[in-house]
Write an enzyme that holds these catalytic residues in place. Structure first.
Site, short mmCIF file in Angstrom:
data_model
loop_
_atom_site.label_atom_id
_atom_site.label_comp_id
_atom_site.label_asym_id
_atom_site.label_seq_id
_atom_site.Cartn_x
_atom_site.Cartn_y
_atom_site.Cartn_z
N GLY A 4 50.25 38.21 32.49
CA GLY A 4 51.06 39.32 33.38
C GLY A 4 52.11 38.58 34.02
N ALA A 5 53.17 37.92 33.24
CA ALA A 5 54.16 37.23 33.92
C ALA A 5 55.11 38.07 34.19
CB ALA A 5 54.54 36.28 33.02
N GLY A 6 54.95 38.61 35.43
CA GLY A 6 55.92 39.55 36.12
C GLY A 6 56.37 38.74 37.39
N ILE A 8 55.20 37.60 40.41
CA ILE A 8 54.40 36.59 41.07
C ILE A 8 53.96 35.53 40.00
CG2 ILE A 8 52.07 37.35 41.20
CD1 ILE A 8 53.92 35.76 44.05
N GLY A 9 53.62 36.23 39.00
CA GLY A 9 53.18 35.27 37.68
C GLY A 9 54.49 34.29 37.27
N LYS A 179 43.81 40.15 54.00
CA LYS A 179 45.20 40.38 53.29
C LYS A 179 45.24 42.01 53.14
CE LYS A 179 48.99 39.17 50.68
NZ LYS A 179 49.60 39.03 49.34
N ASN A 183 48.14 44.82 54.38
CA ASN A 183 48.59 45.61 53.20
C ASN A 183 48.45 47.17 53.47
OD1 ASN A 183 47.82 43.24 50.65
ND2 ASN A 183 49.91 43.62 51.53
N ASN A 246 62.12 43.32 54.04
CA ASN A 246 61.64 43.87 52.49
C ASN A 246 61.38 45.20 52.65
OD1 ASN A 246 61.80 40.86 52.50
ND2 ASN A 246 59.48 40.53 51.85
N SER A 249 55.98 46.37 48.24
CA SER A 249 55.77 46.52 46.78
C SER A 249 55.14 48.01 46.47
CB SER A 249 54.56 45.46 46.11
OG SER A 249 53.35 45.64 46.98
N1 NAP Z 1 55.32 40.06 43.89
C1 NAP Z 1 54.74 39.58 44.95
O1 NAP Z 1 55.36 38.95 45.80
C2 NAP Z 1 53.36 39.38 45.19
C3 NAP Z 1 52.69 38.61 46.28
C4 NAP Z 1 51.48 38.77 46.35
C5 NAP Z 1 50.66 39.33 45.56
N2 NAP Z 1 51.17 40.12 44.67
C6 NAP Z 1 50.22 40.62 43.84
O2 NAP Z 1 50.19 40.20 42.31
C7 NAP Z 1 49.93 40.94 41.53
C8 NAP Z 1 51.14 41.30 40.54
O3 NAP Z 1 52.33 41.47 41.33
P1 NAP Z 1 53.83 41.47 40.65
O4 NAP Z 1 54.70 42.05 41.80
O5 NAP Z 1 54.09 40.26 40.04
O6 NAP Z 1 53.62 42.69 39.48
P2 NAP Z 1 54.67 43.10 38.32
O7 NAP Z 1 55.96 42.27 38.61
O8 NAP Z 1 54.37 44.26 37.78
O9 NAP Z 1 53.80 41.91 37.21
C9 NAP Z 1 53.06 42.18 36.40
C10 NAP Z 1 53.28 42.18 34.97
O10 NAP Z 1 52.32 42.01 34.13
C11 NAP Z 1 52.53 42.89 32.87
N3 NAP Z 1 51.45 43.30 32.02
C12 NAP Z 1 50.47 44.15 32.66
N4 NAP Z 1 49.42 44.03 31.45
C13 NAP Z 1 49.72 43.21 30.74
C14 NAP Z 1 49.09 42.81 29.62
N5 NAP Z 1 48.01 43.08 28.94
N6 NAP Z 1 49.87 41.67 28.72
C15 NAP Z 1 51.01 41.29 29.21
N7 NAP Z 1 51.75 41.59 30.40
C16 NAP Z 1 50.87 42.41 31.03
C17 NAP Z 1 53.39 43.93 33.44
O11 NAP Z 1 54.02 44.81 32.72
P3 NAP Z 1 54.12 46.43 33.00
O12 NAP Z 1 54.85 46.60 34.39
O13 NAP Z 1 54.87 46.99 31.67
O14 NAP Z 1 52.80 47.05 33.01
C18 NAP Z 1 54.46 43.46 34.67
O15 NAP Z 1 55.37 42.83 33.74
C19 NAP Z 1 49.72 42.50 42.38
O16 NAP Z 1 48.43 42.62 42.60
C20 NAP Z 1 50.45 42.29 43.58
O17 NAP Z 1 49.98 42.96 44.49
C21 NAP Z 1 52.30 40.11 44.09
#
Ligand code: NAP
Length: 300
Positions: A4-6, A8-9, A179, A183, A246, A249
């Site tokens: 799930g490399a969006g 944070i990943g 946390k 949120n 900010n 999210s």
């Molecule tokens: N971003 C932050 O600053 C932050 C900080 C702390 C915690 N978090 C937590 O971390 C988690 C992720 O947040 P994020 O902001 O990184 O979200 P995000 O940007 O949406 O990243 C998740 C990614 O995973 C992809 N994905 C979902 N299912 C998949 C699968 N089966 N195979 C491959 N890719 C897949 C999603 O694609 P689709 O969108 O197409 O489904 C998306 O690109 C959340 O729970 C968030 O609350 C985030």
């Protein structure tokens, strides 16, 4: 491997790869294509490019794997774990880094002994192949049974050496709840009013509602025996002030017509409240309102 490399990943994968670790990102096609072509661009004060492997499906990843970082949104947890199930060997650790309550329960249904983590780093996807590190903070990892293993120490050490300060806790449930309560007091208010975090606490009536929301969650946590880490009320105000510019999210998800994590934040607090007979009227209303906006907008 990062599943799930969006936002944070990719941040964790990028930092770990830059430090010389063997990393593969599993993400969506456009982001993966951009990384395969030009590498992952990380904006972090300066901008740099990290060469890192990226694929669109877990099937393309070679085993054995030491560590799988799960960084899909909370609502995608079950599906993502089912997709990587086959890759989890005896020596593979699954670390769930999502926000919200109930993640480890979902993970434990499918695999043995998942590790839970909470990160206070912030990251945003600028465009495909490109992220920005929006905020620095600790990452905390732990297991529900409180046991600390050698592998956990190795993970914390590897992350910290890569530039992502990480520590281990015996009270991961308390950390996750703390946390989540923060949120719960910020995210839906930003999503409903479209205000930035800092603006929310400038409005006295809104600030009062935020505090009452968090207090409901504290009552629930206390009733079910969770030891919170810090005072979630002051932490909520402090966090909103520290991240004043900010858009949280949940607001970003609403603006992009995406599903939110409300069911794992305020919705989960309400559900725990219902089960333990602690009233959570504000959390109930917030959950209902966000679900209503979501149903109107998101097209997943
Ligand atoms: N971003 C932050 O600053 C932050 C900080 C702390 C915690 N978090 C937590 O971390 C988690 C992720 O947040 P994020 O902001 O990184 O979200 P995000 O940007 O949406 O990243 C998740 C990614 O995973 C992809 N994905 C979902 N299912 C998949 C699968 N089966 N195979 C491959 N890719 C897949 C999603 O694609 P689709 O969108 O197409 O489904 C998306 O690109 C959340 O729970 C968030 O609350 C985030």
């Amino acid at each position: 491997m990062v599943m799930g490399a969006g936002a944070i990943g990719s941040l964790f994968g990028g930092y770990l790869a830059k430090a010389g670790n063997d990393v593969v990102l599993v993400g969506r096609e456009k982001h993966v294509n951009a990384i395969q072509k030009k590498g992952l661009t990380v904006r972090d004060g300066v901008e740099y490019v990290v060469k890192v492997k990226a694929v669109t499906s877990a099937d393309q990843v070679e085993t054995p794997l030491d560590l799988i970082l799960l960084t899909v949104k909370a609502y995608d947890t079950r599906q993502a774990i089912l997709e990587i199930h086959e890759l989890i060997g005896d020596k593979t650790t699954l670390l769930c880094l999502q926000n919200g309550l109930g993640i480890e329960e979902i993970a434990s249904d499918i695999i043995k002994n998942p590790l839970r983590g909470v990160t206070c780093n912030g990251s945003m996807l600028l465009k495909n192949g490109s992220i920005t590190h929006t905020g620095r903070g600790d990452t905390i990892i732990g297991k529900r049974d409180g046991i600390i293993t050698q592998k956990m120490k190795m993970i914390a050490d590897t992350f910290t050496k890569a530039g992502l300060n990480t520590r281990i806790t015996e009270n991961i449930q308390g950390v996750v709840w703390t946390k989540t309560l923060v949120n719960s007091g910020i995210n839906p208010f930003g999503a409903l009013t479209r205000m930035k975090n800092g603006e929310l606490v400038q409005v006295p009536s809104l600030k009062e509602l935020m505090v009452r929301t968090v207090r409901e969650g504290i009552n629930v946590a206390e009733k079910i025996g969770i030891t919170l880490e810090e005072d979630p009320v002051s932490l909520t105000i402090k966090t909103a002030e520290k991240t004043a510019n900010n858009r949280n999210s949940m607001l970003q998800d609403i603006m992009r017509n995406k599903r939110t994590e409300i069911d794992f934040i305020n919705g989960a607090i309400s559900e725990h409240g219902r089960r333990s007979r602690v009233p959570t009227p504000i959390n109930d209303v917030l959950t209902g309102l966000i679900r209503t906006i979501e149903n109107k907008s998101y097209k997943k």
